[in-house]
Design a protein around this motif. Structure first.
Motif, PDB file in Angstrom:
ATOM      1  N   ASN A 271     -63.132  58.801 -35.373  1.00 35.04           N
ATOM      2  CA  ASN A 271     -63.983  59.712 -36.134  1.00 35.04           C
ATOM      3  C   ASN A 271     -65.106  60.198 -35.223  1.00 35.04           C
ATOM      4  O   ASN A 271     -66.123  59.524 -35.059  1.00 35.04           O
ATOM      5  CB  ASN A 271     -64.571  58.991 -37.349  1.00 35.04           C
ATOM      6  N   PRO A 272     -64.946  61.375 -34.584  1.00 32.09           N
ATOM      7  CA  PRO A 272     -65.897  61.798 -33.548  1.00 32.09           C
ATOM      8  C   PRO A 272     -67.334  61.925 -34.013  1.00 32.09           C
ATOM      9  O   PRO A 272     -68.248  61.825 -33.205  1.00 32.09           O
ATOM     10  CB  PRO A 272     -65.335  63.147 -33.088  1.00 32.09           C
ATOM     11  N   ILE A 273     -67.579  62.130 -35.307  1.00 33.48           N
ATOM     12  CA  ILE A 273     -68.956  62.243 -35.767  1.00 33.48           C
ATOM     13  C   ILE A 273     -69.695  60.911 -35.605  1.00 33.48           C
ATOM     14  O   ILE A 273     -70.927  60.863 -35.596  1.00 33.48           O
ATOM     15  CB  ILE A 273     -69.017  62.729 -37.237  1.00 33.48           C
ATOM     16  N   SER A 349     -62.777  57.898 -49.683  1.00 34.01           N
ATOM     17  CA  SER A 349     -61.998  57.338 -48.579  1.00 34.01           C
ATOM     18  C   SER A 349     -62.707  57.548 -47.245  1.00 34.01           C
ATOM     19  O   SER A 349     -62.801  56.635 -46.415  1.00 34.01           O
ATOM     20  CB  SER A 349     -60.607  57.985 -48.549  1.00 34.01           C
ATOM     21  N   GLN A 350     -63.253  58.752 -47.030  1.00 34.30           N
ATOM     22  CA  GLN A 350     -63.928  59.060 -45.771  1.00 34.30           C
ATOM     23  C   GLN A 350     -65.253  58.307 -45.636  1.00 34.30           C
ATOM     24  O   GLN A 350     -65.579  57.783 -44.568  1.00 34.30           O
ATOM     25  CB  GLN A 350     -64.152  60.567 -45.675  1.00 34.30           C
ATOM     26  N   LEU A 401     -73.253  59.494 -41.332  1.00 36.35           N
ATOM     27  CA  LEU A 401     -72.835  59.822 -42.701  1.00 36.35           C
ATOM     28  C   LEU A 401     -73.890  60.627 -43.455  1.00 36.35           C
ATOM     29  O   LEU A 401     -73.549  61.470 -44.297  1.00 36.35           O
ATOM     30  CB  LEU A 401     -72.528  58.538 -43.474  1.00 36.35           C
ATOM     31  N   SER A 402     -75.154  60.365 -43.176  1.00 37.64           N
ATOM     32  CA  SER A 402     -76.214  61.044 -43.915  1.00 37.64           C
ATOM     33  C   SER A 402     -76.119  62.555 -43.747  1.00 37.64           C
ATOM     34  O   SER A 402     -76.108  63.070 -42.632  1.00 37.64           O
ATOM     35  CB  SER A 402     -77.583  60.562 -43.419  1.00 37.64           C
ATOM     36  N   SER A 406     -68.613  64.884 -46.485  1.00 34.04           N
ATOM     37  CA  SER A 406     -67.930  63.911 -47.347  1.00 34.04           C
ATOM     38  C   SER A 406     -68.914  63.217 -48.277  1.00 34.04           C
ATOM     39  O   SER A 406     -68.611  62.988 -49.461  1.00 34.04           O
ATOM     40  CB  SER A 406     -67.181  62.879 -46.497  1.00 34.04           C
ATOM     41  N   LEU A 407     -70.120  62.890 -47.770  1.00 35.17           N
ATOM     42  CA  LEU A 407     -71.108  62.228 -48.628  1.00 35.17           C
ATOM     43  C   LEU A 407     -71.632  63.203 -49.678  1.00 35.17           C
ATOM     44  O   LEU A 407     -71.829  62.830 -50.848  1.00 35.17           O
ATOM     45  CB  LEU A 407     -72.247  61.670 -47.787  1.00 35.17           C
ATOM     46  N   ASP A 408     -71.862  64.455 -49.284  1.00 36.36           N
ATOM     47  CA  ASP A 408     -72.314  65.459 -50.257  1.00 36.36           C
ATOM     48  C   ASP A 408     -71.277  65.656 -51.363  1.00 36.36           C
ATOM     49  O   ASP A 408     -71.621  65.785 -52.548  1.00 36.36           O
ATOM     50  CB  ASP A 408     -72.579  66.792 -49.552  1.00 36.36           C
TER      51      ASP A 408
END
Length: 441
Positions: A271-273, A349-350, A401-402, A406-408
């Motif tokens: 997961n490159p992020i 999932s992400q 993640l912030s 996917s979190l939004d």
């Protein structure tokens, strides 16, 4: 033991059955000229694999993505143990398509001299090999693909003329990338030499026309997808070597620091992020090697080079990942409970994967438990609402993640499902139930 059509349970017997079945199929496919109309993308390679191995495996034609298999492979091709890491299984389809598209920009190597054809064939074989689309059978699949590629460019490519051990060694040398990007051709030289031994101009007027320079297209600048793939490969090959150097330095805590670098590389590969979480750690490891008093002599030149390459690659991956994340930042905002149910499944999932990568296993488990409930009922309340709230709070504290899409999306789905369905939704569900069964019960 791999699942097979023949019910064979002995590994050696299965390997022999696979060889006995696939080699005649490979020969026939080569005689037919390969898969007609193939674009050297995921569909093309999957079709080749299926034709070669369907006599033995019911899963022939399925990639590692279908089996969710990652895997690493060691090699000692440099004299030291190296870790060969293949493309993340979730990205196989898009990577094969990107490589096929890049190859298409070069007119599938038509119009090239024999010297240039072997050089470009070496480049593309390495790209496909790193993607490593299948759990097994990659070698024969690529042999079929490059035999077809050669024929369509006016060349005979005969892998039977080379010792398999020479081919395997050449592929491994390209994979571990001992030399820096400025000397990329040195990494591919063994593959090019291998191709020089098995490539020859095909006879006939048609083949001669295919080799005519008017058909040639110069190598195009790498697409953004190919650039991103290349940056992550550079991070992987140098990152695992940096991990070993740091872990073996004398001094308290260095072993743990080295292991942490390896875990960060693996997380970024998948997961490159995640690079936003690990960049500072990677920079510190590179700096540690560059300035270590015991690594300043000629014997440590490779270590210092790897550290410099590792830092550069990490910063490139970070720049690409941030741009990519910004490009897809607009989240999918569901309006109904049914829409929210579908969005929640994907987003949860992400986010759960990101939580696990950052040591938040409990929060990931909480989120997955809520996801199982949501899969049955598109409503979140009570303990489920409390647990998903804790998972979201934990994710908000992780830079990778912030503010992520996917979190939004996860928060948007929760905002819908924490409220009771509207009267209109309940009415629509009731009508759907009557229509589906024919009789209201």
């Amino acid at each position: 033991m791999r699942l097979n059509r023949l019910g064979i349970t002995d590994p050696q017997a299965l390997a022999q059955a696979e060889t006995d079945s696939s080699l005649p199929r490979l020969e026939r496919l080569n005689q037919l000229g390969g898969i007609q109309g193939g674009r050297y993308d995921q569909a093309h390679l999957k079709e080749i694999h299926k034709k070669l191995f369907e006599g033995v495996y019911q899963w022939a034609g399925e990639t590692r993505a279908d089996r969710e298999f990652q895997g690493h492979k060691p090699t000692y091709v440099t004299g030291f143990k190296e870790t060969m890491t293949y493309a993340p299984h979730k990205e196989i389809a898009q990577r094969l398509d990107a490589i096929g598209a890049q190859l298409g920009k070069e007119n599938n190597l038509k119009g090239l001299s024999e010297e240039k054809f072997t050089e470009r064939a070496a480049y593309y074989l390495d790209q496909y090999n790193h993607t490593h689309a299948f759990r097994d059978g990659n070698g024969r699949t690529l042999q079929a693909a490059f035999t077809q590629l050669g024929k369509e460019a006016g060349y005979q490519v005969e892998f039977s003329r080379i010792d398999p051990a020479i081919l395997n060694r050449a592929r491994d040398e390209a994979m571990v990338r001992q030399h820096a990007p400025q000397e990329a051709q040195r990494n591919l030289q063994p593959l090019k030499v291998m191709f020089q031994q098995i490539v020859s101009p095909a006879p006939g007027a048609v083949a001669e026309q295919l080799r005519d320079p008017s058909q040639a297209r110069p190598p195009s600048p790498l697409s953004p997808a190919m650039q991103a793939m290349d940056a992550r490969r550079e991070l992987e090959v140098t990152g695992y070597r940096v991990m070993d150097v740091v872990a073996n330095m004398p001094g308290a805590g260095n072993y743990e620091r080295g292991v942490a670098v390896g875990k960060g590389v693996e997380a970024t590969n998948l997961n490159p992020i995640a690079i936003t979480t690990h960049l500072a750690q990677f920079q510190q490891a590179a700096e540690k090697i560059s300035k270590h008093p015991g690594l300043q002599g000629p014997d440590a030149a490779q270590d210092r080079s790897d550290a410099k390459r590792f830092r550069t690659a990490a910063e490139q991956v970070q720049a690409i990942a941030v741009v990519k994340e910004a490009a897809v930042k607009v989240p999918v905002l569901p309006k109904t409970h049914d829409e929210a149910q579908a969005v929640f499944k994907q987003a949860a999932s992400q986010v759960a994967q990101g939580l696990r990568e950052n040591g938040k296993g409990l929060d990931a488990a909480r989120l997955q438990e809520v996801a199982r409930h949501v899969a049955r009922t598109p409503f979140i309340g009570g303990l489920n609402r409390e647990n998903v709230g804790k998972s979201i709070d934990a994710a908000e504290k992780i830079p990778a993640l912030s503010g992520s899409r996917s979190l939004d999306e996860l928060k948007g789905a929760v905002g819908v499902m924490e409220k009771a369905p509207s009267a209109q939704e309940r009415s629509a569900a009731s009508v759907s139930t009557r229509d589906a069964g024919g009789v209201e019960r």
